[in-house]
Write a protein that holds these residues in place. Structure first.
Motif, PDB file in Angstrom:
ATOM      1  N   LEU A  33      -7.285 -40.952 -12.861  1.00 38.98           N
ATOM      2  CA  LEU A  33      -6.268 -40.185 -11.837  1.00 38.98           C
ATOM      3  C   LEU A  33      -6.772 -38.876 -11.607  1.00 38.98           C
ATOM      4  CD1 LEU A  33      -2.667 -41.253 -13.524  1.00 38.98           C
ATOM      5  CD2 LEU A  33      -3.792 -42.191 -11.540  1.00 38.98           C
ATOM      6  N   HIS A  34      -7.342 -38.277 -12.450  1.00 36.05           N
ATOM      7  CA  HIS A  34      -7.774 -36.862 -12.071  1.00 36.05           C
ATOM      8  C   HIS A  34      -9.456 -36.817 -11.947  1.00 36.05           C
ATOM      9  CE1 HIS A  34      -8.450 -32.713 -12.131  1.00 36.05           C
ATOM     10  NE2 HIS A  34      -9.078 -32.532 -13.202  1.00 36.05           N
ATOM     11  N   ASN A  35     -10.173 -37.272 -13.052  1.00 32.55           N
ATOM     12  CA  ASN A  35     -11.567 -37.236 -12.978  1.00 32.55           C
ATOM     13  C   ASN A  35     -12.205 -38.087 -14.214  1.00 32.55           C
ATOM     14  OD1 ASN A  35     -12.682 -35.605 -15.055  1.00 32.55           O
ATOM     15  ND2 ASN A  35     -11.763 -33.827 -13.531  1.00 32.55           N
ATOM     16  N   LEU A  36     -13.153 -38.530 -13.982  1.00 31.42           N
ATOM     17  CA  LEU A  36     -13.732 -39.466 -15.111  1.00 31.42           C
ATOM     18  C   LEU A  36     -13.963 -38.554 -16.561  1.00 31.42           C
ATOM     19  CD1 LEU A  36     -16.277 -41.824 -13.105  1.00 31.42           C
ATOM     20  CD2 LEU A  36     -14.062 -42.392 -13.987  1.00 31.42           C
ATOM     21  N   GLN A  37     -14.035 -37.631 -16.359  1.00 27.37           N
ATOM     22  CA  GLN A  37     -14.368 -36.703 -17.605  1.00 27.37           C
ATOM     23  C   GLN A  37     -12.946 -36.479 -18.589  1.00 27.37           C
ATOM     24  OE1 GLN A  37     -15.618 -35.684 -14.925  1.00 27.37           O
ATOM     25  NE2 GLN A  37     -17.898 -35.309 -15.161  1.00 27.37           N
ATOM     26  N   ASP A  38     -11.861 -36.416 -17.748  1.00 24.61           N
ATOM     27  CA  ASP A  38     -10.747 -36.093 -18.453  1.00 24.61           C
ATOM     28  C   ASP A  38      -9.333 -36.765 -17.890  1.00 24.61           C
ATOM     29  OD1 ASP A  38      -8.821 -34.523 -19.603  1.00 24.61           O
ATOM     30  OD2 ASP A  38      -9.054 -32.680 -18.343  1.00 24.61           O
ATOM     31  N   GLY A  39      -8.396 -37.200 -18.806  1.00 24.68           N
ATOM     32  CA  GLY A  39      -7.304 -37.656 -18.539  1.00 24.68           C
ATOM     33  C   GLY A  39      -7.437 -39.197 -18.692  1.00 24.68           C
ATOM     34  N   LEU A  40      -6.188 -39.664 -17.767  1.00 25.99           N
ATOM     35  CA  LEU A  40      -5.834 -41.117 -17.739  1.00 25.99           C
ATOM     36  C   LEU A  40      -6.968 -41.844 -16.773  1.00 25.99           C
ATOM     37  CD1 LEU A  40      -3.753 -43.283 -18.749  1.00 25.99           C
ATOM     38  CD2 LEU A  40      -2.601 -42.785 -16.465  1.00 25.99           C
ATOM     39  N   TYR A  41      -7.167 -43.047 -17.174  1.00 26.46           N
ATOM     40  CA  TYR A  41      -8.279 -43.950 -16.382  1.00 26.46           C
ATOM     41  C   TYR A  41      -8.019 -45.355 -16.686  1.00 26.46           C
ATOM     42  CZ  TYR A  41     -10.876 -44.953 -20.672  1.00 26.46           C
ATOM     43  OH  TYR A  41     -11.425 -45.050 -21.784  1.00 26.46           O
ATOM     44  N   GLY A  42      -8.333 -46.328 -15.869  1.00 23.58           N
ATOM     45  CA  GLY A  42      -8.405 -47.752 -16.046  1.00 23.58           C
ATOM     46  C   GLY A  42      -9.608 -48.101 -15.714  1.00 23.58           C
ATOM     47  N   SER A  43      -9.947 -49.416 -16.454  1.00 20.77           N
ATOM     48  CA  SER A  43     -11.157 -49.887 -16.122  1.00 20.77           C
ATOM     49  C   SER A  43     -11.188 -51.474 -16.169  1.00 20.77           C
ATOM     50  CB  SER A  43     -12.175 -49.473 -17.133  1.00 20.77           C
ATOM     51  OG  SER A  43     -11.846 -49.956 -18.675  1.00 20.77           O
ATOM     52  N   LEU A  44     -12.097 -52.099 -15.441  1.00 26.29           N
ATOM     53  CA  LEU A  44     -12.148 -53.757 -15.344  1.00 26.29           C
ATOM     54  C   LEU A  44     -13.564 -54.079 -15.689  1.00 26.29           C
ATOM     55  CD1 LEU A  44     -10.263 -56.240 -15.000  1.00 26.29           C
ATOM     56  CD2 LEU A  44     -10.799 -56.046 -12.563  1.00 26.29           C
ATOM     57  N   GLN A  45     -13.791 -54.859 -16.317  1.00 26.56           N
ATOM     58  CA  GLN A  45     -15.248 -55.370 -16.349  1.00 26.56           C
ATOM     59  C   GLN A  45     -14.941 -56.891 -16.725  1.00 26.56           C
ATOM     60  OE1 GLN A  45     -17.467 -53.046 -17.014  1.00 26.56           O
ATOM     61  NE2 GLN A  45     -18.888 -54.582 -16.466  1.00 26.56           N
TER      62      GLN A  45
END
Length: 639
Positions: A445-457
């Motif tokens: 949501l913000h950047n890959l270094q900090d905060g909420l994220y989602g991933s799919l593999q």
């Protein structure tokens, strides 16, 4: 040589050897032209034997000379009699030739020679009385034990009966002396008690009563008692033979092996043909895979492996004698196939765990990419129990991939890999060689270094499957070859919290689908057809990755880390394999049966310039005493 495994073969065998059901009633026909024709298994009901055995109907028939009426012959032709063994002398045969059932092989084995023929005895009856006939017949029974000519003949008879493909019929002239001794020895081999053997021997008097009465009625009164004695049987005659057996050899078994020269395999073939056992040693105490294996072993008594010169028949009969299956109940069913299926369903999750540190892209500048390689190495062992045997899983391989940071919030990755798996249990082994591709991405949501994220593999791969089952106990190795595919996807939501100590907790769902083709084993008489699998496994996955404060010795930046994880299987954690042999099925379950898998490890990355090296080790633990570890060595180059 492996026998063809078809339902038709099983049906033919059952027709030939007549496996007994719960109803022990025999339906052996009474024949008008052969009044002493009957089943060795019993007169009206099947005889029971030692060790919970029951004589099989329709295996061996005994009779007097084969002089069937047309109606009798029609009946004989329905009994699948493929072998007729004639115990008479050439002179007797010339006087009354056999009328054979259609297609039956004829074998003549003279047991007494010309001097002991019925015609010789009849010609010497003048001046004899019932007492002297009684003595003569006792001596005749003893001769089956002491006379070398008779022993050689009997040895051939039992070998011919063992080799018979279908039902076999043996007979002499009256069907009572030579035939009676042969039948009594067969019943002894089967394990019938002595009182029942004697009762069966004396049944001749009932079967032939009408003919004896008619013959005696036509004779002068002075000859009646002598002929009545000669035409019937008496208990002391057969007893004389058994008494001589003990005197000369000490036991019936020694008589068979030392006197007749029969080997144990032949005796086991004869017993396997004649007897079906209701339960095997220790069977009632077994559970799980062992119980299924024992049930499989006992059901194979109704297959073409039983009552023949096979490793199965020898093993089963010796197990009956020894009072133990010796662990075969756990080895026969192929648990390793279930273990391999369980391993393959969990392998995709292990791949995702291995590549996770390299797929995020959070250490890359926008627009940069990295090429990385990660090695795979792991082990998991599951302890055995009463329900299953222990299993071991080994894996090794490598993945080469690339991750590209598209912008502040997103990265994508892809790679190709190879994994070699080895699963073992009970001395059996399955080897899997998998090639696969992996594709995925992460969005924050913000950047890959900090905060909420989602991933799919996502992963997709091809599996080459090879198996070797080694039951032991004289069974050859059963080898299998198959192939399959797996597809998996993992979706995660996480929150990265940077700082002196960086925390990265995540929660996700892992879905894996495994498709394996059927496995047709070869090379062993117990090689099975094993059903393939088409199974989907779903699990919840949670991880906490902790990166500690980096330190910089020289030109290197070292970053130690910790990780803990937990995986909860939502579908059945235990895999099941289903195999068949001659239409008889067996299910086996995997040793791994844990809904909960715990992971904990340490890792260290070392970076200098564009190069980063990494190493780590994790310990694994699951319910039901499953423990293991996996290690990783990796390298990446950013550009």
């Amino acid at each position: 040589m492996k026998l063809t495994k078809t339902y038709a073969a099983t049906i033919v065998y059952l027709l030939c050897c007549g496996a007994q059901a719960a109803d022990l009633t025999l339906n052996t026909p009474r024949l008008q032209g052969m009044d002493n024709f009957r089943d060795v298994a019993g007169t009206t009901t099947a005889y029971t034997t030692r060790n919970d055995g029951v004589m099989r109907e329709g295996v061996f028939y005994r009779s007097n000379a084969l002089t069937p009426t047309p109606a009798d012959l029609a009946i004989l032709n329905t009994l699948n009699i493929t072998t007729v063994v004639d115990l008479r002398t050439p002179a007797e045969i010339a006087t009354t030739p056999d009328t054979l059932p259609g297609g039956a092989k004829y074998i003549n084995v003279d047991l007494i020679g010309q001097s002991g023929s019925t015609s010789s005895i009849t010609s010497s009856l003048a001046g004899m009385n019932a007492a002297s006939v009684n003595t003569l017949m006792e001596d005749g029974e003893r001769n089956f034990v002491t006379n070398n000519y008779a022993r050689q003949g009997l040895s051939q008879v039992f070998r011919e009966l063992a080799e018979a493909d279908g039902a076999a019929l043996f007979h002499c002239t009256a069907g009572k002396d030579r035939t009676g001794w042969t039948a009594a020895i067969l019943q002894s081999i089967a394990g019938v008690d002595s009182a029942t053997i004697m009762q069966d021997y004396l049944a001749t008097n009932e079967y032939t009563a009408a003919r004896i009465n008619a013959t005696v009625a036509a004779l002068p009164a002075s000859m009646g008692e002598t002929y009545r004695t000669l035409m019937g049987v008496q208990a002391n005659w057969l007893q004389a033979g058994f008494d001589q057996t003990l005197i000369s050899y000490g036991s019936v078994d020694n008589y068979l092996k030392q006197g007749l020269g029969l080997d144990q395999a032949t005796l086991y073939v004869l017993r396997g043909k004649m007897v079906r056992y209701g339960q095997l040693p220790g069977q009632l105490s077994f559970s799980g895979n062992a119980a299924a294996g024992a049930a499989f072993l006992i059901a194979l008594q109704d297959s073409p492996l039983s009552g023949r010169y096979t490793a199965y028949n020898y093993f089963l009969q010796s197990a009956i004698d020894n009072g133990s299956l010796g662990g075969m109940e756990k080895r026969i069913g192929g648990q390793v196939h279930a273990d391999a299926q369980s391993y393959l369903l969990r392998a995709a999750s292990q791949i995702n765990d291995k590549i996770a540190p390299w797929t995020s892209g959070d250490q890359l500048a926008v627009g940069d990419a990295t090429v990385w390689m990660s090695g795979i190495d792991g082990y998991l062992g599951t302890n055995g129990s009463d329900a299953h045997s222990s299993s071991n899983e080994h894996s090794a391989g490598a993945i080469v991939g690339s991750t590209w940071r598209l912008h502040q919030q997103a990265s994508i990755n892809g790679g190709v890999g190879y994994s070699h798996g080895q699963v073992s249990s009970n001395g059996d082994e399955v080897k899997t060689n998998s090639t696969f591709i992996t594709l995925g991405g992460r969005y924050a949501l913000h950047n890959l270094q900090d905060g909420l994220y989602g991933s799919l593999q996502g992963n997709a791969g091809y599996i080459d499957y090879q198996s070797d089952r080694r039951p032991g106990e004289g069974f050859d190795t059963a080898t299998g070859d198959s192939s399959g595919q797996f597809y998996s996807a993992r979706a995660n939501i996480g929150w990265r919290v940077p700082g002196i100590v960086t925390f990265d907790p995540s929660l996700g769902v892992q879905v894996t689908h495994l498709h394996m083709d059927d496995i047709q084993e070869t090379g062993s008489e117990v090689a099975m057809d094993v059903d393939g699998s088409n199974e989907t496994q779903t699990s919840l996955v949670s991880n906490l990755d902790i990166s500690l404060k980096p330190f910089t010795p020289g030109n290197w930046t070292l970053t130690p880390g910790l990780n803990v994880g937990y995986e909860r299987l939502l579908s059945d954690a235990q895999s099941t394999s289903h195999g068949t042999l001659y239409g008889i099925g067996i299910d086996q379950v995997s040793a791994f049966n844990s809904d909960n898998l715990y992971k904990a490890g340490i890792n260290l990355s070392a970076a200098t310039g564009n190069v980063t090296l990494g190493a780590g080790v994790n310990v694994l633990a699951a319910d039901h005493s499953s423990t293991g570890f996996n290690g990783m060595i990796s390298a990446s180059v950013a550009f």
